[in-house]
Each structure stands twice: as C-alpha cells, then as structure tokens.
Design a protein around this motif. Structure first.
Motif, PDB file in Angstrom:
ATOM      1  N   ARG A  43       0.838  -1.208   0.000  1.00 35.90           N
ATOM      2  CA  ARG A  43       0.000   0.000   0.000  1.00 35.90           C
ATOM      3  C   ARG A  43       0.870   1.255   0.000  1.00 35.90           C
ATOM      4  N   ASP A  44       1.866   1.281   0.872  1.00 41.15           N
ATOM      5  CA  ASP A  44       2.737   2.451   0.969  1.00 41.15           C
ATOM      6  C   ASP A  44       3.487   2.696  -0.342  1.00 41.15           C
ATOM      7  N   ALA A  45       3.981   1.632  -0.971  1.00 39.56           N
ATOM      8  CA  ALA A  45       4.698   1.761  -2.248  1.00 39.56           C
ATOM      9  C   ALA A  45       3.765   2.282  -3.347  1.00 39.56           C
ATOM     10  N   LEU A  46       2.539   1.794  -3.360  1.00 34.33           N
ATOM     11  CA  LEU A  46       1.570   2.243  -4.364  1.00 34.33           C
ATOM     12  C   LEU A  46       1.201   3.715  -4.159  1.00 34.33           C
ATOM     13  N   LEU A  47       0.962   4.096  -2.920  1.00 39.83           N
ATOM     14  CA  LEU A  47       0.522   5.461  -2.645  1.00 39.83           C
ATOM     15  C   LEU A  47       1.641   6.483  -2.845  1.00 39.83           C
ATOM     16  N   ARG A  48       2.887   6.072  -2.660  1.00 40.91           N
ATOM     17  CA  ARG A  48       3.982   7.030  -2.908  1.00 40.91           C
ATOM     18  C   ARG A  48       4.438   7.004  -4.373  1.00 40.91           C
ATOM     19  N   GLY A  49       3.883   6.067  -5.167  1.00 42.66           N
ATOM     20  CA  GLY A  49       4.157   6.039  -6.598  1.00 42.66           C
ATOM     21  C   GLY A  49       5.369   5.234  -7.017  1.00 42.66           C
ATOM     22  N   SER A  50       5.968   4.477  -6.099  1.00 38.73           N
ATOM     23  CA  SER A  50       7.131   3.666  -6.466  1.00 38.73           C
ATOM     24  C   SER A  50       6.727   2.279  -6.975  1.00 38.73           C
ATOM     25  N   GLU A  51       5.431   1.985  -6.951  1.00 40.78           N
ATOM     26  CA  GLU A  51       4.896   0.711  -7.435  1.00 40.78           C
ATOM     27  C   GLU A  51       3.593   1.018  -8.154  1.00 40.78           C
ATOM     28  N   ASP A  52       3.221   0.154  -9.097  1.00 38.85           N
ATOM     29  CA  ASP A  52       1.975   0.333  -9.836  1.00 38.85           C
ATOM     30  C   ASP A  52       1.494  -1.039 -10.297  1.00 38.85           C
ATOM     31  N   TYR A  53       0.243  -1.133 -10.717  1.00 38.65           N
ATOM     32  CA  TYR A  53      -0.281  -2.418 -11.179  1.00 38.65           C
ATOM     33  C   TYR A  53      -1.396  -2.232 -12.191  1.00 38.65           C
TER      34      TYR A  53
END
Length: 128
Positions: A43-53
């Motif tokens: 969740r943290d990676a997605l919300l900070r933009g370092s991960e996507d899907y």
C-alpha cells in the motif's frame, strides 16, 4: 506490452505456487509479476508512486492488514479506483463476498486454486 500483476499474500507457499502457475505468462512477456508478503508495505509503495499495477491479487487474512482493508484504501484513490482487484482467499462466506463487492473488488477465488483457474482469471480480467 506486458501487464503488471501484483500478488500480495503473507504465505510464501502461496506466492511460490502462484509464481509457478504464472511462469509461462511471465516468460512469454504477457505479464510482469511482483509479489509482496506485507500488504501495508505494498500500500505504501503504491501510494507514494514507487509501485503500480494493472491487476492486484490479494489474500484477505494477513497479519499486517486485511486484503479487504487494502482494497478499500486503494479504491478511495482516483488513481486506483477503476483498477481490478481479485481476492484469493480461504474465505468463502456470502457476507465476506458481499463486503468485497461493496468495496469494488473485481472477483473472488477460493484457495486452494488450480494453476489453470488462476491463469484463466488473470487472462479474463486483463482481457488477454
């Protein structure tokens, strides 16, 4: 262009089983697969933009946070509100499924899963 699929489950066995089931799709460049043991970290990676899907597959019962809580938090953000989320869980109660549907999850798969069923679900949701 390959699709980014993220699987989050706090069971290393489930992650390994899914990786083997999806190996052919990965090798053919149809999907890129990322796995996470910790939903809060994802969740943290997605919300900070370092991960996507393009597709998120999540367990429900995890120590750090529930997969339905994760789905709910992501669906609250414009960036993720229309992205598909599949639930992969041992939970099969109508109440739990209704909660998932209310949150906006795309589909529900009950463990144990077959390789073919997982591949078919991903292909169907992503239109492959």
């Amino acid at each position: 262009m390959s699709k980014r699929v993220i699987l989050v489950d706090d069971s290393k066995t489930i992650l390994a089983t899914a990786q083997m089931a999806l190996e052919e799709m990965v090798n053919k460049g149809i999907i890129q697969l990322a796995t996470y043991l910790n939903p809060a970290e994802l969740r943290d990676a997605l919300l900070r933009g370092s991960e996507d899907y393009d597709l998120l597959i999540s367990d429900i019962n995890m120590a750090q946070m529930s997969g339905l809580d994760l789905a709910s938090e992501l669906k609250a953000h414009d960036k993720f509100k229309n992205r598909p989320i599949l639930i992969l869980t041992t939970e099969s109660s109508p109440e739990m499924k209704a909660r998932g549907k209310a949150i906006g999850v795309t589909g529900w798969m009950v463990k144990p899963f077959s390789d073919d069923k997982l591949v078919k679900a991903i292909s169907m949701v992503l239109g492959l």
